[in-house]
Design an enzyme around this catalytic site. Structure first.
Site, PDB file in Angstrom:
ATOM      1  N   LYS A 195     -83.963 -14.112 -66.319  1.00 24.14           N
ATOM      2  CA  LYS A 195     -83.627 -13.212 -65.211  1.00 24.14           C
ATOM      3  C   LYS A 195     -82.735 -13.934 -64.201  1.00 24.14           C
ATOM      4  O   LYS A 195     -82.650 -15.163 -64.227  1.00 24.14           O
ATOM      5  CB  LYS A 195     -84.914 -12.726 -64.546  1.00 24.14           C
ATOM      6  N   TYR A 254     -66.080 -27.466 -37.196  1.00 23.47           N
ATOM      7  CA  TYR A 254     -66.275 -26.386 -36.234  1.00 23.47           C
ATOM      8  C   TYR A 254     -67.331 -26.749 -35.195  1.00 23.47           C
ATOM      9  O   TYR A 254     -68.363 -27.359 -35.517  1.00 23.47           O
ATOM     10  CB  TYR A 254     -66.814 -25.143 -36.957  1.00 23.47           C
TER      11      TYR A 254
HETATM   12  C1  LIG Z   1     -90.156 -15.320 -63.219  1.00 26.67           C
HETATM   13  C2  LIG Z   1     -91.400 -15.016 -63.911  1.00 26.67           C
HETATM   14  C3  LIG Z   1     -92.017 -15.976 -64.743  1.00 26.67           C
HETATM   15  C4  LIG Z   1     -91.528 -17.386 -64.869  1.00 26.67           C
HETATM   16  O1  LIG Z   1     -92.008 -18.136 -63.798  1.00 26.67           O
HETATM   17  P1  LIG Z   1     -91.698 -19.707 -63.670  1.00 26.67           P
HETATM   18  O2  LIG Z   1     -92.487 -20.156 -62.510  1.00 26.67           O
HETATM   19  O3  LIG Z   1     -90.230 -19.805 -63.442  1.00 26.67           O
HETATM   20  O4  LIG Z   1     -92.120 -20.302 -64.946  1.00 26.67           O
HETATM   21  C5  LIG Z   1     -93.114 -15.597 -65.477  1.00 26.67           C
HETATM   22  N1  LIG Z   1     -93.609 -14.348 -65.369  1.00 26.67           N
HETATM   23  C6  LIG Z   1     -93.073 -13.417 -64.547  1.00 26.67           C
HETATM   24  C7  LIG Z   1     -93.690 -12.076 -64.487  1.00 26.67           C
HETATM   25  C8  LIG Z   1     -91.954 -13.710 -63.805  1.00 26.67           C
HETATM   26  O5  LIG Z   1     -91.410 -12.788 -62.992  1.00 26.67           O
END
Ligand SMILES: *Cc1c(COP(=O)(O)O)cnc(C)c1O
Length: 603
Positions: A274, A498
Site C-alpha cells: 500500500k 530565508y
Molecule cells: C499496513 C498494515 C499492515 C502492515 O503493518 P507493518 O507494521 O508495516 O508490518 C498489516 N496489516 C494491516 C491491516 C495494515 O494496514
C-alpha cells in the site's frame, strides 16, 4: 549457413558436422570463396570494402569503422548474394545505413572525465568491440585512457590464459591504465604491463582513494552484471540536478526470506505494498515478490490494485479500503476487498448478484481493539447468517490488526487482541462450515508473537528494511540520495537562507543540495535539526530548508561539488530521522515525494 570462412572454429564445426545445409563461407584470404573480401580500408568517417562476388569486383562504402559493424555488413552481403544476387548492385544503399543504437553510451563524467558504459556483460569479444569504441572516441588526446574491468565470468578458458589474452588486447588498444575488479583479475594481474590496480569487489573499489581521484580520463566501464558496475558509473557521472530514491530489490528479497524463515513452511504471506509500496514503488516490488512466490499482495485502494494488474501482476491482491464507488475496478481487475461493515457486505453481495458472479473472495475484518474499520467480534453470528443465505461472495480470510505489537508495554493488550480474534475467527469458521484463512500478525507481530502466525501473516515495514521491534538481520532497502550542486565560502557572522535563522560562527564551507520540503525533506530538520551523510561523515542542515533545496555545513569535510549526499540509507537509518521528528519511520518513507525518481537495482 552463412559464416566467416576464416574462422577456424566455425569452419571446423561446419565441415565435421557434414551438414546437409547449403553453406556459404565468406573469406578475406581465400579468393575462391563465393564472397571474397579483398580489402578493408578504414577511413576517418567510414570504411571501404572491396570484394568479389559472383566474379565481379565491387566497392562498398559504409558509414562505420568498428570491426563488429564491418563484419555485420559482410554477413549482409553474403545473405544478399544468396537470396537476391541482383540487389548486390545497390551498393550506394550501404552508404546510407544508420548505426544501430549503441549499448555503449558516452556520458559526461565528473572532473572532466568521459565515461563509456557497459555495465551488463563482459566477455573478451565484447571487450574488443568496446575498446575499439573507446579508441574511436579518443579525440581529445589529453585524456588518459582508463579501463575499469570486472572478472570475465564463464569464459570457458582458464583464467591464466584468458587474462594474458586480455592483457595483450589492452596493450594493443593503447589503454594507459587498468583497474581490475574481482578475484581472478587480482590473482592474474601481473599479466598486465601498464599502470594497474586491482580490487576484490566493487565495494572495495568504491571505498578506495583511487575512486575519488579520477580526472581528465576517458574511462571505459565494463563489467558483468553481477559486479554492479552501474554503481560506479552512477557515482562518476556528472550529476544534473538530481535527487533519487535508490531501491535495492535484493534487499527486499532478503527481508522477505528473513521473515519467511521465522514461519512454518505452510504459513502464507501477504506483502503490504500500500501507499506506493511504503514509498519505494509498488510495481517493481510487486513483481519481485511475485517472482519469489509471495501468496498475496495488499494495497489500500482499488486503483492501486488496478495499476498492478496493468503491469502484469497476477497473484491475488487484497484491497484494504475498498470504496463503494470502485466496485467496477474491483471486479474488472479481480481484486479482493476487505469487508468491514454490514453496509459494505450488503452492497458487495448485491453487486455480485447483479453481475451474476458467485463465490467472489472477500476478507472479513474484525476490530479487536484498534477501533478503526472492522466488524465487532459479536457481529460474527450475523455475518455467518448473511453469508449463508447468498452465493455471491465467499469469505476467503478473516483477520484483525494489532495496535501495539512492537512494544512490550502493550503486551497484555496484544494478548487480549490475539485471544479475542482467535475466538471470533473460530466462531466464524464454525458458523460458515468451511475453512477460512486466519491472520493477525503484522511485521512486529511476526517478530514478537510468532506463535500466533495462524494461516497467514501480513508483512509491511519489515519488508522495507525497518524493524519496528529493533531486531537485527534486515537489510536496508531505500536510499535517498542527492548531490552537491555548489559549495560557498561563507564568512563567520553571516546568515544562511530565508529569514536568517542560522548564523555561522566561523568561516564556513556551505554546500547546496537539490532537495527541499517539496521532495519530502521535513522542514523541521532546518537549522541544525537534521543531518545528511557525505562519504560517511555527518553534516548538519543549516538555515531553513527551502522548497527545492537546502544548505549543509561541510566545513569539517573535504566534500567537493558533485559529491554524492545521503539523506537516509544504510549509513543514516530512517529510524534516526523519524526519532528526531518524533514520528515513525513509516512517515519518513512514505513522504518521499513522487517527483523524486525511483531507481531500482539488483546485486
Ligand atoms: C499496513 C498494515 C499492515 C502492515 O503493518 P507493518 O507494521 O508495516 O508490518 C498489516 N496489516 C494491516 C491491516 C495494515 O494496514
Amino acid at each position: 549457413i552463412i559464416y566467416d570462412g576464416d574462422d577456424a572454429f566455425i569452419s571446423n564445426c561446419i565441415e565435421s558436422a557434414c551438414l546437409s545445409h547449403k553453406a556459404i563461407a565468406w573469406s578475406r584470404t581465400d579468393s575462391d570463396a563465393p564472397l571474397y573480401i579483398e580489402k578493408i580500408e578504414k577511413k576517418e568517417k567510414g570504411t571501404v570494402i572491396l570484394c568479389t562476388l559472383l566474379g565481379l569486383t565491387q566497392k562498398y562504402v559504409i558509414p562505420f569503422t568498428d570491426d563488429a559493424s564491418i563484419e555485420n555488413v559482410i554477413h549482409c552481403l553474403a545473405v544478399m548474394l544468396y537470396l537476391k544476387p541482383t540487389s548486390v548492385n545497390d551498393a550506394n544503399k550501404f552508404a546510407r545505413l544508420e548505426p544501430v543504437a549503441m549499448r555503449l553510451d558516452v556520458k559526461q563524467g565528473i572532473n572532466n572525465c568521459m565515461l563509456i558504459n557497459d555495465t551488463y556483460n563482459s566477455d573478451i569479444n565484447s571487450l574488443d568491440i568496446a575498446l575499439d569504441f573507446q579508441q574511436s572516441r579518443h579525440v581529445d588526446k589529453n585524456l588518459k585512457c582508463t579501463l575499469i574491468l570486472s572478472d570475465i565470468l564463464q569464459s570457458g578458458t582458464l583464467p591464466k590464459s584468458l587474462y594474458k589474452k586480455v592483457a595483450d588486447l589492452v596493450r594493443r588498444k593503447n589503454i594507459d591504465r587498468i583497474i581490475g575488479i574481482g578475484r581472478d583479475l587480482k590473482e592474474y594481474g601481473s599479466a598486465f604491463d601498464i599502470e594497474k590496480e586491482f580490487y576484490l569487489s566493487t565495494d572495495e573499489f568504491l571505498k578506495s582513494p583511487t575512486f575519488k581521484k579520477f580526472k581528465d580520463e576517458l574511462i571505459l566501464i565494463k563489467g558483468s552484471r553481477h559486479f554492479h558496475f552501474e554503481r560506479i558509473s552512477e557515482l562518476l557521472e556528472k550529476k544534473v540536478h538530481e535527487t533519487i530514491l535508490e531501491v535495492n530489490l535484493d534487499a527486499v528479497v532478503h527481508n522477505f526470506n528473513y521473515y519467511r524463515s521465522k514461519l512454518k513452511p505452510e504459513t502464507k504471506m501477504v506483502c503490504m505494498v500500500k501507499a506506493f509500496g511504503y514509498g519505494a514503488g509498488s510495481y517493481e516490488l510487486a513483481k519481485t515478490l511475485q517472482e519469489h512466490r509471495c501468496d498475496y499482495l495488499a494495497v489500500a485502494v482499488a486503483d492501486e490494485g488496478a495499476e498492478l494488474r496493468k503491469e502484469g501482476i497476477s497473484i491475488p491482491i487484497i484491497v484494504m479500503n475498498p470504496e463503494f464507488s470502485s466496485f467496477n475496478v474491483l471486479f474488472e481487475n479481480n481484486l479482493e476487498p476487505e469487508i468491514y461493515s454490514f453496509r459494505l457486505l450488503d452492497a458487495m453481495i448485491k453487486e455480485t448478484e447483479r453481475r451474476g458472479i458467485t463465490s467472489y473472495p472477500i476478507h472479513i475484518k474484525i476490530d479487536t481493539g484498534m477501533h478503526r474499520l472492522g466488524f465487532q467480534p459479536d457481529d460474527v453470528p450475523a455475518i455467518c447468517e448473511r453469508l449463508k443465505e447468498q452465493s455471491g461472495v465467499t469469505a476467503r480470510s478473516v483477520f484483525s490488526h494489532l495496535v501495539g505489537s512492537d512494544s512490550s508495554i502493550f503486551d497484555d493488550f496484544t494478548k487480549k487482541q490475539l485471544d479475542t480474534f482467535t475466538q471470533a475467527a473460530a466462531e466464524l469458521e464454525n458458523g460458515l462450515e468451511y475453512k477460512v484463512i486466519k491472520h493477525i500478525l503484522n511485521s512486529a507481530g511476526i517478530e514478537r508473537f510468532t506463535d500466533y502466525q495462524m494461516d497467514m501473516v501480513r508483512l509491511g515495514i519489515g519488508l522495507y528494511g525497518v524493524s519496528a521491534s529493533g531486531i537485527k538481520g534486515l537489510r536496508n532497502v531505500s536510499t535517498l540520495r542527492t548531490t552537491i550542486l555548489q559549495i560557498q565560502h561563507v564568512p563567520a557572522g553571516d546568515s544562511i537562507g530565508y529569514s536568517r535563522r542560522t548564523y555561522v560562527d566561523r568561516d564556513s564551507r556551505i554546500a547546496i543540495i537539490p532537495i527541499g520540503y517539496a521532495d519530502g525533506l521535513d522542514r523541521h530538520f532546518s537549522n541544525r535539526g537534521g543531518e545528511v551523510s557525505i562519504s560517511g561523515k555527518r553534516c548538519p542542515i543549516v538555515g531553513n530548508i527551502c522548497m527545492d533545496a537546502c544548505m549543509i555545513d561541510v566545513t569539517d569535510t573535504d566534500a567537493q561539488e558533485g559529491d554524492p549526499v545521503i539523506v537516509f540509507g544504510e549509513e543514516l537509518p530512517v529510524n534516526e530521522l523519524s526519532d528526531k521528528l518524533k514520528t515513525i519511520p513509516y512517515e519518513i518513507l512514505t513522504s518521499v515525494s513522487p517527483r523524486v525518481k525511483r531507481v531500482y537495482y539488483r546485486e
